[in-house]
Design a protein around this motif. Structure first.
Motif, short mmCIF file in Angstrom:
data_model
loop_
_atom_site.label_atom_id
_atom_site.label_comp_id
_atom_site.label_asym_id
_atom_site.label_seq_id
_atom_site.Cartn_x
_atom_site.Cartn_y
_atom_site.Cartn_z
N CYS A 154 24.30 -30.60 4.42
CA CYS A 154 25.54 -30.09 5.02
C CYS A 154 25.54 -30.37 6.52
O CYS A 154 24.57 -30.88 7.08
CB CYS A 154 25.65 -28.58 4.77
N LEU A 155 26.65 -30.04 7.17
CA LEU A 155 26.70 -30.19 8.61
C LEU A 155 25.65 -29.28 9.26
O LEU A 155 25.53 -28.11 8.89
CB LEU A 155 28.09 -29.84 9.15
N PRO A 156 24.89 -29.79 10.20
CA PRO A 156 23.83 -28.96 10.80
C PRO A 156 24.41 -27.89 11.72
O PRO A 156 25.57 -27.96 12.15
CB PRO A 156 23.00 -29.99 11.59
N PHE A 157 23.60 -26.90 12.01
CA PHE A 157 23.96 -25.87 12.98
C PHE A 157 23.51 -26.36 14.36
O PHE A 157 22.33 -26.59 14.60
CB PHE A 157 23.26 -24.55 12.66
N ILE A 158 24.49 -26.49 15.27
CA ILE A 158 24.19 -26.99 16.61
C ILE A 158 24.60 -25.93 17.62
O ILE A 158 25.78 -25.64 17.79
CB ILE A 158 24.94 -28.31 16.89
N LEU A 212 20.32 -22.44 -0.75
CA LEU A 212 20.35 -23.06 0.57
C LEU A 212 18.96 -23.12 1.18
O LEU A 212 18.13 -22.24 0.95
CB LEU A 212 21.28 -22.27 1.50
N LEU A 213 18.74 -24.17 1.97
CA LEU A 213 17.50 -24.32 2.72
C LEU A 213 17.86 -24.66 4.16
O LEU A 213 18.67 -25.54 4.42
CB LEU A 213 16.64 -25.44 2.12
N PHE A 214 17.26 -23.92 5.10
CA PHE A 214 17.50 -24.15 6.52
C PHE A 214 16.19 -24.61 7.16
O PHE A 214 15.14 -24.01 6.94
CB PHE A 214 17.99 -22.87 7.20
N LEU A 216 23.39 -13.22 6.37
CA LEU A 216 23.25 -13.70 7.74
C LEU A 216 21.95 -14.47 7.90
O LEU A 216 20.92 -14.12 7.33
CB LEU A 216 23.26 -12.54 8.73
N LEU A 217 22.04 -15.54 8.70
CA LEU A 217 20.86 -16.27 9.14
C LEU A 217 20.70 -16.02 10.63
O LEU A 217 21.67 -16.10 11.38
CB LEU A 217 21.00 -17.77 8.88
N LEU A 218 19.48 -15.69 11.05
CA LEU A 218 19.18 -15.49 12.46
C LEU A 218 18.23 -16.58 12.93
O LEU A 218 17.23 -16.86 12.27
CB LEU A 218 18.56 -14.12 12.71
N SER A 219 18.57 -17.18 14.04
CA SER A 219 17.72 -18.22 14.62
C SER A 219 17.40 -17.86 16.07
O SER A 219 18.25 -17.32 16.78
CB SER A 219 18.40 -19.59 14.55
N THR A 220 16.18 -18.14 16.49
CA THR A 220 15.78 -17.89 17.87
C THR A 220 15.14 -19.15 18.43
O THR A 220 14.63 -19.99 17.68
CB THR A 220 14.77 -16.73 17.97
N ASN A 223 27.54 -17.58 4.07
CA ASN A 223 28.58 -17.93 3.10
C ASN A 223 29.50 -19.03 3.62
O ASN A 223 29.85 -19.96 2.89
CB ASN A 223 29.39 -16.69 2.73
N ARG A 224 29.89 -18.92 4.87
CA ARG A 224 30.79 -19.92 5.46
C ARG A 224 30.05 -21.03 6.18
O ARG A 224 30.68 -22.00 6.62
CB ARG A 224 31.74 -19.22 6.44
#
Length: 339
Positions: free
Chosen positions: A138-142, A105-107, A159-163, A175-176
């Motif tokens: 994939c569907l983006p994180f919004i 995966l790439l974010f 887990l991915l953490l975003s700030t 995973n989900r």
């Protein structure tokens, strides 16, 4: 002296290499099965052979042409186009941060607050000279409404953490590919974040932009454990990774003045402050503890100097980029620079 300005260290799970990365870069690398098992002893010396033979692929972004480029860390010097933004002329589509999960995966965090999600795979075709290619978007994180400031992946806990610039911290299930929860204490922009590999506790840094800097310490469920306030700038933090139940881990912070402080992960009690004349007035921008023996603290300053502090309290500033000196305690890892 470093050939680049180092702002990020990646300590491989094999313990024999430390990767030094400049700003606006990220690394694809395969994490061993032992490292993904949280109950495995941290002193294990048996590793997946695929990890040892991993070519490791570097991404760099924030280019004027909105193109993400890639190359293999060891074998290649030429950069290849990896991703071209569909709306390169839009300022909101500007990429501010990237992070990868193995070769799966790439974010990509963007100035708009959007987090793009891509599935990737290893490939040896002529169309992917670096050995990796995008499979699908994939569907983006919004969830964020301000520019993404940091992306951090904790692979042990998936887990991915975003700030973002408005002080919001969000947890995502890798995973989900779904939202988990968020935390916000105030509107101060978050500029640095890291997590514990043993407990997934979270530590982040923010500032009011003028005279005060803050350290917040959370559980993996975003419950606040404690916070610290400083009148001098703190630039980076890291966790030690000793096995839980056998030792008390620490949070280590590097300051603009060159000093280093260590706090207990139980209650943020100040355990020790390190002041070396070699680091006086040297702004510390990156810090990490060696993984296997945990005997060395690696520090990078804004003057492109790499320092190593050993357990006996001595500082060694003479580091060779190809081979480190052999110390009495154990063989130090090789230092690899992205040049």
């Amino acid at each position: 002296e470093c050939p680049i300005q180092v702002v990020q260290f990646i300590c491989l799970n094999t313990g024999n290499e430390i990767i030094c990365l400049p700003p606006s870069t990220s690394l694809f690398y395969q994490q061993s099965q032992e490292a993904r098992t949280r109950s495995a002893p941290t002193t294990s010396t048996t590793f997946d052979i695929n990890t040892l033979n991993d070519p490791m692929i570097v991404l760099k972004w924030n280019m004027n042409d909105s193109v993400i480029r890639c190359r293999q860390l060891r074998q290649q010097k030429q950069w290849f186009n990896f991703y071209i933004s569909q709306s390169a002329d839009s300022d909101y589509d500007k990429i501010t941060s990237c992070v990868s999960i193995d070769y799966r995966l790439l974010f990509m965090g963007k100035k708009s607050g959007l987090i793009e999600v891509f599935k990737v795979k290893r490939s040896k075709t002529s169309s992917s000279p670096c050995g990796i290619e995008l499979i699908r978007r994939c569907l983006p994180f919004i969830a964020h409404r301000s520019p993404i400031t940091c992306l951090h992946a904790n692979k042990q806990f998936s887990l991915l953490l975003s700030t973002s610039a408005d002080g919001i911290l969000i947890l995502w299930d890798i995973n989900r590919l779904s939202y988990v929860r968020q935390f916000k204490h105030d509107d101060n922009p978050i500029y640095y974040i890291c997590t514990s590999e043993t407990t997934c506790d979270i530590c982040y840094l923010c500032s009011n932009g003028s005279s005060q800097w803050y350290l917040f310490y959370l559980t993996c469920n975003c419950d606040l454990i404690g916070s610290l306030t400083f009148n001098e700038q703190i630039n980076c933090v890291c966790f030690t990774n000793a096995q839980e139940g056998q030792a008390v881990n620490m949070i280590i912070g590097g300051f603009e003045t060159g000093k280093i402080q260590m706090w207990s992960t139980w209650d943020l009690t100040l355990l020790r402050q390190l002041d070396f004349h070699q680091l006086k007035a040297c702004p510390i921008v990156a810090i990490i503890v060696s993984k296997i023996d945990r005997r060395r603290l690696y520090i990078s300053d804004r003057d492109k100097q790499l320092h190593v502090i050993e357990t006996n309290g001595q500082i060694n500033s003479q580091i060779n980029s190809n081979r480190s000196a052999v110390l009495k305690t154990s063989q130090p890892p090789q230092i690899l620079f992205l040049t």
